[in-house]
Design an enzyme around this catalytic site. Sequence first.
Site, PDB file in Angstrom:
ATOM      1  CB  CYS A 131      -0.918  -0.007   1.217  1.00  0.00           C
ATOM      2  SG  CYS A 131      -1.971   1.450   1.327  1.00  0.00           S
ATOM      3  CB  CYS A 134      -0.559   2.571   3.992  1.00  0.00           C
ATOM      4  SG  CYS A 134      -2.119   1.929   3.434  1.00  0.00           S
ATOM      5  CG  ASP A 135       3.105   1.082   4.605  1.00  0.00           C
ATOM      6  OD1 ASP A 135       2.634   1.533   5.663  1.00  0.00           O
ATOM      7  OD2 ASP A 135       2.878  -0.075   4.202  1.00  0.00           O
TER       8      ASP A 135
END
Lengths: 302, 77
Positions: A131, A134-135
């Site tokens: 992701c 996200c990261d």
Amino acid sequence: MRELIIVGAGPAGITAAVYAARKKIDFMLVTEDIGGQTLLSSDVENYTGYQFITGQDLVAKFEEHLKQFGVEAKTGEPAVRILQAKDGSFTVETKKAAYQAKAVIVASGRRPRWLDAAGEEALRNKGVSYCATCDGPLFSKKHVAVIGGGNSALDAALQMMHIATFVYLIDINPELGGDPIMREKVMAAANAKIFNSAVTKEIRGSQFVEGIRFEQNGVSRDLDVQGVFVEIGSIPNSDIIDFVAKNENGEIIIDNINSTNIAGIFAAGDVTDVPEKQIIVAAGEGAKAVLGVSRYLYKSGA
Amino acid sequence: MAEIRVYSTPTCPYCVRVKNYLKDKNIPFENIDVSSNEEGLAEMVRVSGQMGVPVVLIDGDVIVGFDKEKIDSKLGA
């Protein structure tokens, strides 16, 4: 025994729950989390009624709608197995308990596909991510590789070009897929390099990711990177049920009223063989499935 | 009152959810945006041994991801 258990709470499962509540069906919802893949969609611009909304905000709206009905929702309890009893009813086993129902809607969605490269599992969350949204921000000023060549890989590459120092795009196909506009942006970037026909063999690193090894035209190549974003599509979460018919991709085969080949088992959303994997399509499928269940319960005299 | 730190990024959905969860329960916490705070990022990697967000630190105990049950059990204890 309940009349219905809904498995999963993405757009399909939540919409099913709203419809089931309004139909006054005796049901419960079991799920890992609320929102599913929609949570990970950054910008949604094609859900009718919202010209623009983020995936997170749309999920918040879904959840609000769900809460209005006082639905029995077991979160943190993903289904691990669905079993069929001799009397035609079903048992849904979760991480914590087992529940019985006369009908089940499988709306368990999809999960990211793994590369199955050496080192991938050990370095998950240690530089390997599924992701970028996200990261991604953790890799500022670092070198990263994005594995894949479709829209999600291009999207990850475009996001990372603004965050990381340099982005390698490792695509197994001879040419990139995805939308031309995104493709051209990646190809024109000064801080990105594309490797086509490249098969990722290994992600290496002792405690955190230190590099990747891939093969291109029979030649093994090695790159030093601190982050690896795997964006090679998704697979259906259909392994929790082994007695329904699935297609070659593992998707549950449904008819136009969301029935499977097993009476009482219905399915909706991205776990099914409906080709369009879209939030609004999944939501509509969830609604259809409950209407199917409602007829089924009535006919079977339940 | 437990001392709580949340290591997060602005874009990660589970970060938003964990923060909303704590806010809904009126539990005060310190948010560390690791996308802009390099020291905070280094600290998160050091205490959790990994690079996934969110990380919740409750009185020195590390919880990776949005794990409602673990958060509840730490706060209930």
